[in-house]
Design an enzyme around this catalytic site. Structure first.
Site, PDB file in Angstrom:
ATOM      1  N   ARG A   1      95.309  63.492  43.658  1.00 38.00           N
ATOM      2  CA  ARG A   1      96.710  63.147  43.456  1.00 38.00           C
ATOM      3  C   ARG A   1      96.916  62.372  42.151  1.00 38.00           C
ATOM      4  O   ARG A   1      97.901  62.577  41.445  1.00 38.00           O
ATOM      5  CB  ARG A   1      97.254  62.333  44.631  1.00 38.00           C
ATOM      6  CG  ARG A   1      98.772  62.302  44.624  1.00 38.00           C
ATOM      7  CD  ARG A   1      99.299  61.186  45.499  1.00 38.00           C
ATOM      8  NE  ARG A   1      98.984  61.379  46.894  1.00 38.00           N
ATOM      9  CZ  ARG A   1      99.702  62.136  47.712  1.00 38.00           C
ATOM     10  NH1 ARG A   1     100.760  62.740  47.261  1.00 38.00           N
ATOM     11  NH2 ARG A   1      99.359  62.267  48.971  1.00 38.00           N
ATOM     12  N   ALA A   2      95.960  61.510  41.831  1.00 40.25           N
ATOM     13  CA  ALA A   2      96.090  60.700  40.628  1.00 40.25           C
ATOM     14  C   ALA A   2      96.170  61.584  39.389  1.00 40.25           C
ATOM     15  O   ALA A   2      96.988  61.352  38.497  1.00 40.25           O
ATOM     16  CB  ALA A   2      94.921  59.736  40.520  1.00 40.25           C
TER      17      ALA A   2
END
Ligand SMILES: [Zn+2]
Length: 655
Positions: A276-277
């Site tokens: 997600r980062a």
């Protein structure tokens, strides 16, 4: 009409403003978490964003803000005819109060009307109102757990759904999530933390000139809100136009390979979980390029995106401060390694000599002063000094400690008794609010005697509101077990602490198996510490317990006061979960006020004192403390489930 503070008049707070603007340009970034102490105007800045957002086109009359170009097929107000002339309305910033009811957030389904009138009456909640706008939660760290679950579901799926007795409604709910919090009041659940695309830390400026300007502007605004806002109308219009232009540009912005490599290298260097980062960073970098009117992402965009997207995602020790900024040096190193056209295989001659430098750290390098336990908790150095923490004794099965009274509607678990939505049937009752669990046999039985009087002629039953009965069930709930552990010198004597730690560890394991939340307050020396704020992670609690240093005087009252504060905060956050306070002490106090006075203030809370006093002469102080708390005392030796005395006592209590 309340006039909001203009965004363009906000002094400082550059990262916060940028994070909000980037999300306004690209809501897919996933929102902003704003951390900072009280009085930093975080809420003011967030609220001022609404005025800058482009208007939304909606289907006229739809309470769920359907987009005329692509109406939600499951819209409760639908289906909408195609080709309707759209309406526009300003984008909304909807505030979700931390104490809101589930119905208010998710919307409420009127089960009574569904049953008695045959209509599916659905009243939209805040999630519906926030669709295509901003959902703002002030003090998001105090949000009730069941609301956090609702929010996580909606944020993950872009859909909200409500279900009661087999009648269900779903509708689109995509919003920009913004939360503000004061970290001193407790941290966020990791799942929720991860939901926020970006995170920024705000502080009041330390620059006197800037502070003066903040005050000057605030006074001017308060004196004449409309006039002040008017003076900034031009600045506001410019920002709104710039957002709209950046949104248009966004799809055309390209992310070159080296910039993408920079993003993944930085994420890898900071050891973030999952992907997600990387995605958030990429979206933020693209939005930044669009915001600055460029068509291509630059290394500078990646650097800024990292600063905003990574601080809350670094893998860290659970007791690290999530508000800590990024290690700039590590960021620069990862970026330069990924971005510089690295000359691999170009000239690898002199570079790979065996002993590369004289300053390689040998074993024992770094100059640690040695002998000090590295993991002694901060601020607990008082008393007997650097005593190495005792490791806990082996855990054992403990007897069940639970609140004696039957609770009402607590979260499902395995400790206290509660009436609620599951468990064994315990009768039926007339609902005292909205009907949630229909008891069909009881409802039919209530309606049956009146059928003739109500003039029933056909085969259908004539059902009236007063016939409705709700199923009453009694089951087990999950509790908050807050341990308040005496770590002072009197407890630490003669390996006593090992037994005490073993007992607390055993209770922790028990809490884990019963799906409780646990928290740990300790006291020794002059003060009490929240060693672990309430969490569902028992691993954290046991790790913290093992490292707990002991010794020093006994500020028992301070320990109880700290426990009282933790319980008060938790009551706000999770009011359905009943607490059980477990005080582990010998009852002696050698520092601070008389604990009995403080204990009386906690008398409404179910509590147990585990009496650790031992030796031939006993003062019975723990018993006195338990009486003041309105709870029970059990001796440490009675804690084990197979202890004969404990069994006898349990039987007596149940009988
Ligand atoms: Zn609709």
């Amino acid at each position: 009409m309340i006039v909001g503070y203009p965004f363009s008049a906000v002094v400082g707070h550059d990262d916060l403003k940028l994070a909000l603007l980037l999300n306004a340009v690209s809501p897919a970034i996933g929102g902003v978490l704003v951390r900072g102490e009280k009085g930093t105007a975080k809420s003011t800045v967030v609220r001022s964003l609404a005025a800058l957002l482009p208007e939304v086109a909606v289907v006229a009359g739809c309470r769920f803000s359907c987009d005329p170009a692509a109406p939600d097929p499951s819209c409760p107000d639908g289906p909408h005819e195609s080709g309707l002339s759209p309406q526009t309305r300003p984008a909304r910033l909807v505030e979700l109060p931390v104490g809101a009811s589930e119905d208010r957030v998710a919307g409420s389904l009127d089960l009574e009307r569904a049953l008695t009138e045959g209509v599916k009456a659905f009243e939209p909640g805040l999630l519906a109102a926030a669709h295509r706008g901003v959902l703002y939660v002030d003090e998001v760290n105090l949000l009730h757990d069941h609301l956090v679950d609702l929010l996580l579901d909606a944020a993950a799926m872009g859909v909200a759904h409500v279900e009661r007795e087999g009648v269900s409604v779903r509708h689109a709910a995509r919003f920009l999530l913004v939360g503000t919090m004061n970290p001193e009041e407790g941290e966020l659940r990791p799942q929720l933390l991860d939901r926020f695309g970006l995170a920024v830390e705000v502080r009041a400026s330390r620059d006197p000139a800037e502070r003066a300007e903040v005050v000057r502007r605030r006074l001017a605004f308060d004196a004449d809100p409309a006039g002040y806002t008017g003076a900034y109308a031009g600045g506001e219009r410019d920002l709104a136009q710039r957002i709209a232009a950046a949104r248009e540009r966004l799809p055309a912005v390209t992310l070159p390979d080296d910039a993408l490599r920079g993003i993944t290298a930085v994420c890898a260097a900071f050891d973030v979980e999952g992907m997600r980062a990387d995605l958030v960073m990429a979206r933020a970098a693209v939005a930044l390029a669009a915001w600055e009117g460029r068509d291509e992402v630059t290394p500078g965009d990646v650097r800024t995106a990292a600063r905003l997207a990574l601080p809350h995602r670094r893998r860290r020790d659970p007791f690290d401060d999530p508000g800590q900024g990024l290690d700039e040096e590590r960021l620069e190193q990862a970026l330069s390694e990924a971005l510089s056209p690295d000359d691999d295989s170009g000239d690898d001659g002199p570079d790979d000599g065996p002993n590369d430098g004289p300053d390689d750290d040998g074993p024992g390098g770094g100059g640690a002063s040695g002998g000090e336990p590295a993991d002694a908790p901060p601020g607990e150095g008082g008393g007997t000094g650097g005593r190495r923490p005792e490791s806990p004794g082996a855990p054992y099965r403990t007897r069940l400690l639970a609140p004696e009274a039957v609770g009402r509607g607590g979260p499902a678990g395995r400790r206290g008794r509660t009436t609620g939505e599951s468990g064994r049937a315990a009768g039926a009752r007339t609902p005292d609010g909205r009907l949630r669990r229909l008891d069909l046999p009881a409802t039919l039985a209530a309606a049956a005697p009146h059928q003739r009087g109500r003039g029933r002629t056909g085969s259908g039953l004539v059902l009236r509101r007063e016939d409705l009965r709700e199923a009453l069930r009694e089951g087990r709930e999950s509790n908050l077990v807050l341990f308040c552990v005496d770590a002072s010198g009197s407890m630490a004597a003669r390996t006593r602490m090992r037994a005490v730690k073993g007992a607390v560890l055993s209770l922790l394991l028990d809490a884990y198996q019963r799906r409780d939340k646990v928290g740990l307050v300790t006291f020794r020396g002059e003060e009490a510490t929240v060693a672990l704020p309430p969490t569902s992670s028992v691993e954290l609690a046991s790790g913290r317990l093992a490292r707990l240093a002991t010794g020093g005087r006994t500020p028992l009252a301070a320990g109880l006061r700290r426990a009282e504060r933790v319980l008060a905060a938790e009551r706000l956050r999770d009011p359905r979960r009943r607490p059980l306070l477990v005080v582990v002490t010998d009852g002696r106090h050698t520092s601070g006020p008389d604990p009995v006075v403080t204990a009386r203030r906690l008398a409404g809370v179910a509590s147990v004192v585990v009496d650790c006093e031992h030796g031939p002469v006993r003062l019975g102080l723990a018993g006195r403390l338990a009486a003041a708390l309105g709870g029970t005392a059990i001796r440490l030796e009675e804690l084990a489930a197979d202890h004969l005395a404990a069994v006898v006592r349990d039987v007596r209590k149940v009988a």
